[in-house]
Enzyme design. Structure first.
Site, short mmCIF file in Angstrom:
data_model
loop_
_atom_site.label_atom_id
_atom_site.label_comp_id
_atom_site.label_asym_id
_atom_site.label_seq_id
_atom_site.Cartn_x
_atom_site.Cartn_y
_atom_site.Cartn_z
CB CYS A 12 -0.97 0.11 1.43
SG CYS A 12 0.10 -0.07 2.92
CD GLU A 125 -3.44 1.24 12.89
OE1 GLU A 125 -3.02 0.37 11.98
OE2 GLU A 125 -4.65 1.87 13.02
CB SER A 218 1.42 -8.98 7.85
OG SER A 218 0.93 -8.47 7.48
CG ASN A 220 -2.50 -5.79 5.70
OD1 ASN A 220 -2.03 -6.74 4.50
ND2 ASN A 220 -0.68 -5.29 6.24
S1 SF4 Z 1 -2.86 -0.34 5.22
FE1 SF4 Z 1 -1.40 0.60 6.75
S2 SF4 Z 1 0.02 1.63 6.18
FE2 SF4 Z 1 -0.83 1.19 4.26
S3 SF4 Z 1 -2.19 2.74 3.50
FE3 SF4 Z 1 -3.18 1.59 5.17
S4 SF4 Z 1 -3.31 2.35 6.95
FE4 SF4 Z 1 -1.85 3.48 5.38
#
Ligand code: SF4
Length: 281
Positions: A12, A125, A218, A220
């Site tokens: 990202c 975070e 990770s 995500n």
């Molecule tokens: S995944 Fe995390 S680092 Fe990537 S754009 Fe979203 S908030 Fe920002």
């Protein structure tokens, strides 16, 4: 075997910026460049950064002088104060989406609101966000984290970790809202995460098997794995690099989809595509 990559996958913009800044810093200066925690949840990229001169430390106490890189997850406000006291140069790569949460939390906390963060209390975070309200936030990851005897607040401000599924935010914020007179809630999930989750779902419905690339630690990437597994429970493969793929797993599939977490660089995705293409030959 048809191979298709998800519309949105891989780095990202927040992670890309952090990684580029870290490489830039180590190219300019080989010594005393530290990152507070790994810049991203990807062992291969961290390995390359360490080769170029980056030192990964866990606490600011470990740094005596030089430069500290704050990663995209951000940190609590006290870390900035400590870095200044030590005269450290700060390279701040806090993602703008995370910075927005920190600013909301800081402002509402100063205005007398109880802060609730929907997220994983152990995630950096969330730990960082909590540092913008003197570590006084109520952190809720699931329904069971909402105390039965939770206080009733005059004013409650609810934010959510950027990578949480929107549905979790909606359910939990609704329940928390019952516990306050006046509630301000902010959907602070980030669009990069949403896009990657939607694209993974779309692709998993279209193909026979899914390969999800990204660090095993990770958050995500793990969410992408969960989404794909819901649709392809027996044919979703979570890997960090192409070397973990087993050709036997793919012999019965006509189509394979590929997606990757926000901390997976393009070269690792390309390696996997090459590997699967080789199986075709
Ligand atoms: S995944 Fe995390 S680092 Fe990537 S754009 Fe979203 S908030 Fe920002």
């Amino acid at each position: 075997m048809r191979i298709k990559v998800a519309r949105n996958s891989g780095f990202c913009f927040g992670v890309e910026k952090a990684v580029n800044k870290a490489f830039e810093a180590t190219l300019q200066n080989k010594e005393n460049i530290y990152s507070l925690g790994p810049i991203i949840h990807n062992k291969q990229v961290i390995g390359k950064l360490i080769e170029t001169g980056l030192d990964v430390v866990n606490t600011i106490e470990e740094i005596q002088h030089g430069t500290v890189i704050i990663r995209s997850h951000g940190v609590g406000i006290d870390i900035y104060d400590q870095a200044e006291l030590k005269n450290l140069k700060i390279i701040d790569t806090t993602c703008p989406f995370v910075r927005r949460i920190q600013n909301i939390v800081k402002d509402y906390y100063q205005n007398g609101y109880k802060i609730a963060v929907i997220g994983d209390p152990k995630h950096p975070e969330v730990i960082g966000i909590n540092g913008w309200c003197k570590n006084q936030a109520l952190i809720v990851q699931s329904e069971s984290d909402i105390p039965e005897d939770m206080d009733y607040y005059d004013k409650l401000c609810i934010v959510v970790q950027t990578t949480m599924p929107l549905s979790r935010f909606e359910t939990l914020s609704e329940q928390l809202s019952q516990r306050a007179e006046h509630v301000e809630k902010f959907d602070t999930t980030c669009f990069a995460t949403k896009e990657r989750q939607e694209s993974a779902k779309e692709l998993a419905l279209e193909v026979d098997a899914m390969v999800v690339i990204g660090g095993y630690n990770s958050s995500n990437t793990q969410k992408l794995v969960d989404i794909c597994k819901r649709i392809r429970p027996h044919s979703t493969f979570h890997i960090e690099t192409a070397s973990s793929l087993d050709p036997q797993d793919f012999k019965d599939f006509e189509s394979v989809g590929i997606t990757a977490g926000a901390s997976t660089p393009e070269w690792i995705i390309q390696d996997v595509i090459k590997y699967l293409n080789k199986l075709n030959n």
